[in-house]
Design a protein around this motif. Structure first.
Motif, PDB file in Angstrom:
ATOM      1  N   GLU A  42       0.816  -1.209   0.000  1.00  0.00           N
ATOM      2  CA  GLU A  42       0.000   0.000   0.000  1.00  0.00           C
ATOM      3  C   GLU A  42       0.852   1.262   0.000  1.00  0.00           C
ATOM      4  O   GLU A  42       0.525   2.243  -0.683  1.00  0.00           O
ATOM      5  N   ALA A  86     -14.092  -4.363   1.060  1.00  0.00           N
ATOM      6  CA  ALA A  86     -14.272  -3.870   2.430  1.00  0.00           C
ATOM      7  C   ALA A  86     -15.391  -2.837   2.478  1.00  0.00           C
ATOM      8  O   ALA A  86     -15.815  -2.305   1.451  1.00  0.00           O
ATOM      9  N   ASN A  87     -15.854  -2.570   3.678  1.00  0.00           N
ATOM     10  CA  ASN A  87     -16.883  -1.541   3.871  1.00  0.00           C
ATOM     11  C   ASN A  87     -16.205  -0.176   3.978  1.00  0.00           C
ATOM     12  O   ASN A  87     -16.222   0.480   5.019  1.00  0.00           O
ATOM     13  N   ASP A  88     -15.585   0.243   2.866  1.00  0.00           N
ATOM     14  CA  ASP A  88     -14.959   1.557   2.802  1.00  0.00           C
ATOM     15  C   ASP A  88     -15.459   2.264   1.544  1.00  0.00           C
ATOM     16  O   ASP A  88     -16.303   1.731   0.813  1.00  0.00           O
ATOM     17  N   THR A  89     -14.956   3.445   1.282  1.00  0.00           N
ATOM     18  CA  THR A  89     -15.429   4.229   0.138  1.00  0.00           C
ATOM     19  C   THR A  89     -15.282   3.477  -1.176  1.00  0.00           C
ATOM     20  O   THR A  89     -16.209   3.432  -1.999  1.00  0.00           O
ATOM     21  N   GLU A  90     -14.105   2.840  -1.359  1.00  0.00           N
ATOM     22  CA  GLU A  90     -13.859   2.121  -2.605  1.00  0.00           C
ATOM     23  C   GLU A  90     -14.733   0.871  -2.706  1.00  0.00           C
ATOM     24  O   GLU A  90     -15.196   0.512  -3.786  1.00  0.00           O
ATOM     25  N   GLY A  91     -14.979   0.219  -1.567  1.00  0.00           N
ATOM     26  CA  GLY A  91     -15.819  -0.973  -1.573  1.00  0.00           C
ATOM     27  C   GLY A  91     -17.248  -0.661  -1.962  1.00  0.00           C
ATOM     28  O   GLY A  91     -17.872  -1.378  -2.755  1.00  0.00           O
ATOM     29  N   PRO A 109     -22.889  -3.223   0.724  1.00  0.00           N
ATOM     30  CA  PRO A 109     -22.004  -2.358   1.519  1.00  0.00           C
ATOM     31  C   PRO A 109     -22.132  -2.624   3.019  1.00  0.00           C
ATOM     32  O   PRO A 109     -21.148  -2.556   3.753  1.00  0.00           O
ATOM     33  N   VAL A 114     -14.804  -5.051   7.590  1.00  0.00           N
ATOM     34  CA  VAL A 114     -13.888  -3.926   7.796  1.00  0.00           C
ATOM     35  C   VAL A 114     -12.551  -4.252   7.134  1.00  0.00           C
ATOM     36  O   VAL A 114     -12.084  -5.389   7.174  1.00  0.00           O
ATOM     37  N   THR A 116      -9.540  -2.763   3.853  1.00  0.00           N
ATOM     38  CA  THR A 116      -9.217  -1.856   2.761  1.00  0.00           C
ATOM     39  C   THR A 116      -9.480  -2.552   1.432  1.00  0.00           C
ATOM     40  O   THR A 116      -8.940  -3.633   1.166  1.00  0.00           O
ATOM     41  N   THR A 117     -10.303  -1.956   0.619  1.00  0.00           N
ATOM     42  CA  THR A 117     -10.588  -2.509  -0.703  1.00  0.00           C
ATOM     43  C   THR A 117      -9.369  -2.353  -1.609  1.00  0.00           C
ATOM     44  O   THR A 117      -8.660  -1.343  -1.559  1.00  0.00           O
ATOM     45  N   LYS A 119      -6.907  -1.742  -4.765  1.00  0.00           N
ATOM     46  CA  LYS A 119      -6.848  -0.683  -5.783  1.00  0.00           C
ATOM     47  C   LYS A 119      -5.755  -1.003  -6.794  1.00  0.00           C
ATOM     48  O   LYS A 119      -4.716  -1.557  -6.436  1.00  0.00           O
TER      49      LYS A 119
END
Length: 334
Positions: A42, A86-91, A109, A114, A116-117, A119
């Motif tokens: 990352e 994941a349950n994040d913005t990108e997910g 969603p 929990v 990180t999706t 990228k």
């Protein structure tokens, strides 16, 4: 197969593409291996992103198998996708994108874990070649738990994304899905996805192929790496030993299709290429749409070639719905 609910059931990485254009100097200065997909941490991805002017407008749903299912859906196929975000913005972005493109999935969603999706930083150089640096995030843990048997058994084709061979759990999921498919009259299609997958994970890829797959998608470089041959005729003969049917894409030279009986040369469409990202995914999606909806391998190859020629004239791995319909209408009118 006509009474199956889904034309294609896909498993693969769920990734959000961050698409940008870079110079040859950028590639050299940042020591990026050009023309392939490289897995990165990352912080390395963040380092590259920080040196670019990236906005949200550059975000697009991605992942090899997801791109293929979207292409098939836009042309008229019904698809189901098993993935992990994941349950994040990108997910949330990714799941909404699947829904908007007519792809069924069990994830929401609210039910996403929990984390990180994943990228993908997609860098396109002036020669239209695409280079990808991928941080898998939560999709690195894709496993047999993400396989939904009811949807898989109710599909005409299982589509396996080659990128999953990089993790033990992903490899196990590929094998499990293939086993379920073979036991339930579901044909198995596999894409090698990228030369690096065959070069660095050949043993794992061979274990997925096993005795045979029903349909294999690959490009010339991947086919040569997998078979250990350089002569085109030798490559094709070796592939016949592990795939009942296959499609070898040849870039600007079109493709060669083996339909289980004869070889079919697929002519290319002459266009000015801007970005090769997603061309192979588009080819597979169009091809799968055609063969699951009653068309011959020759006609499927023509549609796949046409759709691929369209995708390389734009940035990003997916067509708009109007463009997809335009491609379909042009093919039907040919």
């Amino acid at each position: 197969m006509s009474n199956k609910k889904y034309d294609v059931y896909g498993i693969g990485n769920a990734l959000v593409d961050i698409i940008t254009e870079v110079s040859e100097d950028f590639v050299l200065e940042n020591k990026v291996e050009k023309g392939v997909m490289t897995l990165v941490e990352e912080d390395r991805q963040a380092e590259l992103l920080n040196s670019m002017n990236i906005t949200e407008e550059h975000m697009q749903g991605g992942g090899s198998a997801a791109n293929t299912l979207v292409a098939a859906s836009q042309l008229g196929a019904k698809g189901f996708y098993s993935c992990k975000v994941a349950n994040d913005t990108e997910g949330v972005f990714f799941l909404n994108d699947l829904k908007a493109n007519g792809i069924d999935t069990i994830l929401t969603p609210e039910s996403a874990p929990v984390g990180t999706t994943g990228k993908v930083l997609v860098m396109t150089t002036p020669d239209a070649e695409r280079t990808m640096n991928t941080y898998l995030g939560i999709t690195a843990d894709f496993s047999e738990k993400e396989i939904h048997e009811y949807a898989l058994k109710d599909s005409k084709y299982l589509y396996l994304e080659g990128y999953l061979v990089t993790s033990e759990s992903g490899l196990a999921a590929m094998k499990k899905a293939k086993q379920i498919a073979e036991e339930n009259d579901v044909k198995v299609a596999l894409t090698f996805s990228d030369p690096s997958m065959v070069k660095y994970f050949k043993e794992q890829m061979e274990s997925v192929v096993g005795a045979s797959v029903d349909l294999l998608f690959c490009n010339e470089e991947e086919a040569a790496l997998f078979t250990g041959e350089n002569d085109p005729d030798s490559i094709r003969e070796e592939l016949k030993k592990v795939a009942k049917r296959f499609a070898i894409t040849q870039g600007k030279n079109g493709a060669i299709i083996y339909d289980g009986d004869t070889f079919i040369d697929i002519e290319p469409y002459q266009v000015k290429a801007m970005d090769s990202n997603g061309a192979g995914d588009m080819f597979a999606g169009a091809f799968l749409y055609a063969i699951t909806n009653g068309h011959s391998y020759a006609d499927a190859g023509k549609l796949a070639s046409l759709a691929s020629s369209k995708i390389v004239t734009q940035m990003g791995p997916r067509l708009t719905w109007p463009d997809a319909k335009e491609v379909l209408n042009k093919w039907k009118g040919a």
